[in-house]
Design a protein around this motif. Structure first.
Motif, PDB file in Angstrom:
ATOM      1  N   UNK A  61       0.845  -1.205   0.000  1.00 34.50           N
ATOM      2  CA  UNK A  61       0.000   0.000   0.000  1.00 34.50           C
ATOM      3  C   UNK A  61       0.870   1.240   0.000  1.00 34.50           C
TER       4      UNK A  61
ATOM      5  N   UNK B 102       1.518  -4.317   3.671  1.00 38.90           N
ATOM      6  CA  UNK B 102       0.485  -4.176   4.694  1.00 38.90           C
ATOM      7  C   UNK B 102      -0.109  -5.552   4.964  1.00 38.90           C
TER       8      UNK B 102
ATOM      9  N   UNK C  65      -8.263  -7.837   6.393  1.00 37.17           N
ATOM     10  CA  UNK C  65      -8.356  -6.378   6.416  1.00 37.17           C
ATOM     11  C   UNK C  65      -7.960  -5.800   5.064  1.00 37.17           C
ATOM     12  N   UNK C  66      -8.807  -6.009   4.058  1.00 38.60           N
ATOM     13  CA  UNK C  66      -8.511  -5.556   2.697  1.00 38.60           C
ATOM     14  C   UNK C  66      -8.168  -4.066   2.689  1.00 38.60           C
ATOM     15  N   UNK C  67      -7.187  -3.696   1.857  1.00 40.07           N
ATOM     16  CA  UNK C  67      -6.812  -2.285   1.761  1.00 40.07           C
ATOM     17  C   UNK C  67      -7.962  -1.469   1.157  1.00 40.07           C
TER      18      UNK C  67
END
Lengths: 708, 708
Positions: free
Chosen positions: B139, B246, B300-302
């Motif tokens: 990210x 991330x 926890x998808x960006x």
């Protein structure tokens, strides 16, 4: 030993925790009543023998009902696995069957709207609900060892230990002694504390009073107790830091920035409240209705203990029944249940220091005002029916009313369905009337209209004093104060309006109190700018915030209590347990055993198993070379209610024996007969007695075999 | 537009993410093939009409199949709710029915051991599994605005936008254009980028090559691309920080100290691996066997997108089938499925840049070596049967083989069951042969024996060169080097031992290489201290680490794809949808409609509803005053397959009409007939055609009514 109920509360955890902060009028009597539970309650099995918890625990482990999670990682550095359990195949099937019955008994039967909401929950939502501020226990830390204690547990443990030492010194046997095994464990931990030291009588009395009120101390008060009684780390004697509140929610961050704080939900209710408006729409605006949710919740307990009864991750089922607060919260199906008799432990009895149960029909209980309203009463009866369908022992089920200080200030009434286990009476279902609290706070926070708008059958005619402001003149007249004065006028109460109307008529002006306006905080309004007169207004709709009745089920606790209730051992074979689950609840319904490993049996076994599977009946084949008796014993422990034996006669005429786990009696029938009998027992339409009445009894080689 | 498969991988998410780091041999052809998917795939409904996603989305919302979580909190400060969805009543029932079929089709049918493990998982467990180090996306952050971008998505978006601008400048229509609606959305965001600017031919080629390989860049390489192509925040033109990895797991702390780090599980597999030894014991040491788990997982998808297809909390069902790696991984029930024909997209086809499907029986596919082994093939066939039972459109189902660089180094073979939706081909089930990787790493970390010990039927006689050390003399002779030399001797390979045996016989001594011993890293051992001779050893047991075949189901994706597959609209009424779920899957099975609000109908309606409930069949009564046609239309949208109309004839003779949602045809029968017909269709034993063959057709007032 403190009673677990007060801290294991499920439905009303928030309430109770907040109670600890908000309502400190400590009812000593209540606490005393609750303390009458020993660590290890003496319970008996359904055959009347003393219940042996250690034996059951061995069985649970041996048959993989449940097991500590991450066990092979225990002892690794930085690992914390306490309060986390995995369910193995029988536990998992039992859990699924409980959930299935919940769906049928509540959701399907009552057309409830089932929803599945996320566990991840943003901070703001739980801030609004009160969890961020109040969902906490007190903990204190040993700064040297890093050990953490739950403050109330610690005070309790130490004072009890001293009282025990005192009793020993006085040569008395301590009451409510733990089992030998537990004793040994405790002794190890409490070397420094548990000594036979005699205390002054005044000290004994003080300790006992403190223990009686232990649930009612807040964090600060617990700190004072720790100082006053010189309480240290029991293992090392080291000093402890003062207690601090510890929020029980697991925190995380949602999204990549790390800025959006969130928690794992501590209960499933909030998602239901937030979707209220959508559900009402889905229900075509029809009231009352209920939603329901089945799913995991999370509480980061400071010190989890007592197996499945206090865990950090657990399955809940919660119902939110939304009802019009007006009209006495009647329930359309109350008639159907009002004859049902419940064992009730009411508020007054507890306050007088007793635990006497009164058995009353729910109809009487509601009529007499003991149970607040029909809807609450309806659900208590339905909970009773659910628990007895599951197979809990009715003599070990009671409904305990919350006392005023146990409930949140907004709650109207609250009852817990408690099941008696070897840990004492355990709250397994809570049933609370939460009034309009939840919908109101979320509506206030978000501005979303969580209300019902109802078209009135007969429009309401309301006579009232109405105000009319001549806006064209009003603004220029009052200039910058105009807005404030206008607001003040619109907010005037009816009786004030009436008085001012008179002033306007008499004096052609009136004086209105407006904070911050003029020298004396008032404004004089001439009659040409303002009219106040009696008028009739017609209202066609009514808007209200529904009240919520919330039955809340701890599935893991129900599961564990049920297992204790159905556990027993056969005479002469006390090492091996039997779990007498009702057939619809049993993890596996039928065991298929060929008499021996003879190859002729194999096709029959396959055929039977396949037919049962087609009927949706879970079955297991045990074609090992162990004796039939041994194979059945294993399945007694798994709680398998029915056994089918394939023998040489089966090869000849395709008949089989069907065995009842509980009575050991057998009948004989064709494959069709046997499978149909199993099906009916498993869907609950028949009992073993019905099957015996239909199919011929069989007394043959298997029974003799079993004796081997 | 990159194909979603490569990033939405479910079963093999870890593998793929790690691939991005470990295997950078970029297969351009593969990536090119995958990029052939447009944003909005053109699909057709089962009636052949173009599929309209917007229409379906409105229906989903209107009928509360699912809804964004915490919607009333959106816009509040610090709230992040993207990628979180709640299921309303129909979505919830559909999900439960899919899970129920999963249990019957896999767990019950194959005697799998279902387990329910915790979602909270300690750090060390996921460190060992590889998730802590490799379960990450790249990210980058805009330091000014705080916006966060998923690096690969950003590069893609910007380069694609420039290419589009180039095409526009050249007067060409961009291929794979998004729909108008999406276009408009994008245009708003990309003001600065999406301009009709012509690019050099070389630049176009470079961009295209970069896009083709986008999945194969690691974090650092993505950073280089961002610098090289001068990629900025598309909305503001601002500079971005270099990308950083991330980790997609939600982190939390378990226990009160905060020291024990944990995560929400990103998949359900680890709990099954950790319980392997207990499950083997439960299974009475019998191999092969499978465990299964159904539960929520978290990522926890960006930047979550595409509705239910990429979410942060989702329901999975995973099977871990443990099999002996020797003997070709045969499956005892392979015979039963080997005739089943599957649509296969193999590895080679993809590498050659094509997407041609070959239809082959799974028997052929295994025999030819295309599918690695019988067990993997067996599960592919069973997955096919499961998905078609659910009601997915067979023409929109394919099995795509992973290419070498998509799989982890330890995987033997992997296939995804993909369903075609308006978002392209979506991986809904992964089926991987994970070899012995998982059990091995956990065993190595913990020392737990995650192995099978098998008693050999015929003991193995092993002839080998055995060593005997005369320990009494050995120690004193070599002193401090003794241990090292002894270890070196015990580790000698068979061929070396044979040579040294000869040396000992010939020279009465031998020289053994021992690193760090003596001047030249060797030791001379006299024959009196060491014997090496040929001996026969008998082995009665064999120990091995089982391999794992892992079918992994994304229930939410299957649910969404199924909804797209069964959605259509009636001719002439295109605004209203129909969801043709097969009766066993439908959220509600039957709608009961009285012809009017006439009071005579009410008792019949109650009676019908109660009987269906007793049969366990979910039904809804609609006694509103809307026309029958309107009431049925609402239930078409809910996918309710059957309707029962109560009319004046019913009052006379207790007969009812039963209506088929899909054909609109009706039959008439007694209450018994009608309920039995519904039951059989809902348990899947009969189709509408069977019912029509039995009960008389009815053409009456309802059909006319419906036209209104």
């Amino acid at each position: 030993m403190r009673n677990i109920l007060t801290t294991w509360s499920l439905a009303s955890r928030t309430l109770q925790t907040s109670c600890r902060c908000l309502h400190t009028t400590a009812p000593v009597a209540r606490a005393l009543v609750q303390r009458k539970q020993p660590v290890m309650a003496t319970t008996t099995t359904l055959k009347g023998a003393p219940f042996d918890r250690a034996l059951l625990e061995q069985l649970m482990k041996r048959r993989l009902f449940y097991t500590p999670s991450f066990e092979i990682y225990q002892g690794q550095k930085g690992i914390e696995t306490k309060g986390l359990f995995d369910y193995g195949p029988p536990g998992c099937a039992l859990q699924a069957n409980i959930v299935d019955l919940f769906r049928k008994h509540f959701i399907l039967e009552e057309d409830m709207l089932e929803v599945d909401c996320t566990m991840l929950t943003p901070h703001e939502v739980l801030k609004t609900s009160g969890h961020v501020d109040k969902f906490a226990d007190s903990m204190c830390k040993d700064p040297k060892t890093g050990e953490i204690f739950r403050a109330d547990h610690l005070v309790e443990e130490v004072l009890e230990s001293r009282l025990k030492g005192d009793k020993e010194a006085r040569g008395q046997k301590a009451a409510g002694d733990a089992t030998k095994e537990e004793d040994a464990k405790k002794r190890k931990k409490k070397v420094k504390e548990q000594q036979a030291i005699k205390l002054d009588d005044a000290v004994v009395q003080e300790y006992e009073e403190t223990l009686a009120k232990i649930d009612n101390y807040n964090c600060e008060q617990l700190g004072e107790l720790i100082t006053k009684h010189n309480i240290k780390n029991p293992a090392t004697g080291g000093d402890l830091n003062p207690p601090v509140p510890f929020n029980l929610m697991f925190e995380t961050a949602i999204g990549p920035s790390g800025a959006a704080k969130g928690y794992l939900r501590p209960e499933t209710a909030q998602g239901q409240f937030l979707n209220f408006a959508k559900m009402l729409e889905f229900n075509q605006q029809s009231m009352p209705f209920a939603s329901a949710s089945i799913g995991k919740s999370f509480r980061n307990e400071i010190s989890p203990r007592s197996g499945l009864l206090r865990v950090r991750e657990f399955l809940m089922a919660e119902i939110e029944h939304f009802v019009d607060p007006e009209g006495g919260k009647k329930h359309p199906r109350f008639e159907d249940v009002k004859h049902i008799k419940l064992s009730l432990l009411n508020r007054e009895t507890q306050l007088s220091g007793k635990t006497d149960i009164e058995t009353k029909s729910i109809g009487e209980a509601v009529e007499s005002g003991l149970v607040d309203n029909e809807t609450l009463g309806y659900f208590l009866a339905r909970i009773y029916l659910f628990l007895t369908k599951l197979g809990v022992d009715q003599s070990k089920l009671r409904f305990r009313q919350h006392m005023a200080n146990e409930m949140a200030h907004y709650a109207a009434d609250c009852w817990d369905a408690e099941l008696l286990t070897s840990y004492g009476w355990i709250e397994c279902v809570g049933c609370a009337d939460r009034s309009a609290y939840d919908l109101s706070v979320h509506a206030k926070k978000t501005g979303a209209p969580l209300v019902v708008r109802e078209t009135l059958k007969t429009p309401l005619k309301i006579e009232e004093w109405a105000v009319d402001i001549d806006k064209k003149k009003f603004g220029p007249h009052f200039k910058k104060d105009g807005k404030a004065i206008e607001t003040a006028i619109n907010e005037l109460a009816q009786d004030v309006r009436e008085r001012l109307a008179l002033d306007l008529r008499n004096d052609a002006k009136c004086t209105i109190p407006v904070p911050g306006v003029g020298a004396d905080g008032s404004a004089t309004v001439p009659a040409e700018l303002l009219t106040i007169e009696r008028r009739t207004r017609v209202e066609n709709t009514r808007e209200y915030v529904p009240n919520v009745i919330e039955p809340s089920f701890g599935i893991g606790r129900i599961l564990y209590a049920l297992i204790e209730h159905v556990f027993w051992t056969r005479e002469g074979d006390e090492a091996r347990g039997v779990l007498s689950f009702p057939p619809p609840l049993a993890p596996t319904k039928a065991l298929i055993v060929p008499l021996s490993t003879h190859p002729d049996f194999a096709p029959l076994v396959r055929q039977l198993s396949a037919q049962l599977r087609r009927l949706g009946i879970s079955n297991r084949v045990d074609d090992s070379s162990a004796s039939i008796g041994k194979r059945y014993a294993r399945n007694d422990e798994l709680g398998t209610p029915l056994g089918v034996t394939v023998d040489f006669q089966s090869v000849k005429d395709n008949t089989f024996t069907l065995r009842d786990r509980d009575s050991l009696r057998q009948v004989r029938g064709s494959q069709e007969d046997v499978c149909e009998a199993i099906r009916r027992m498993c869907d609950g339409t028949e009992k073993w007695a019905d099957v015996e009445a239909r199919l011929p009894l069989f007394v043959g080689q298997e029974l003799e075999e079993e004796a081997k």
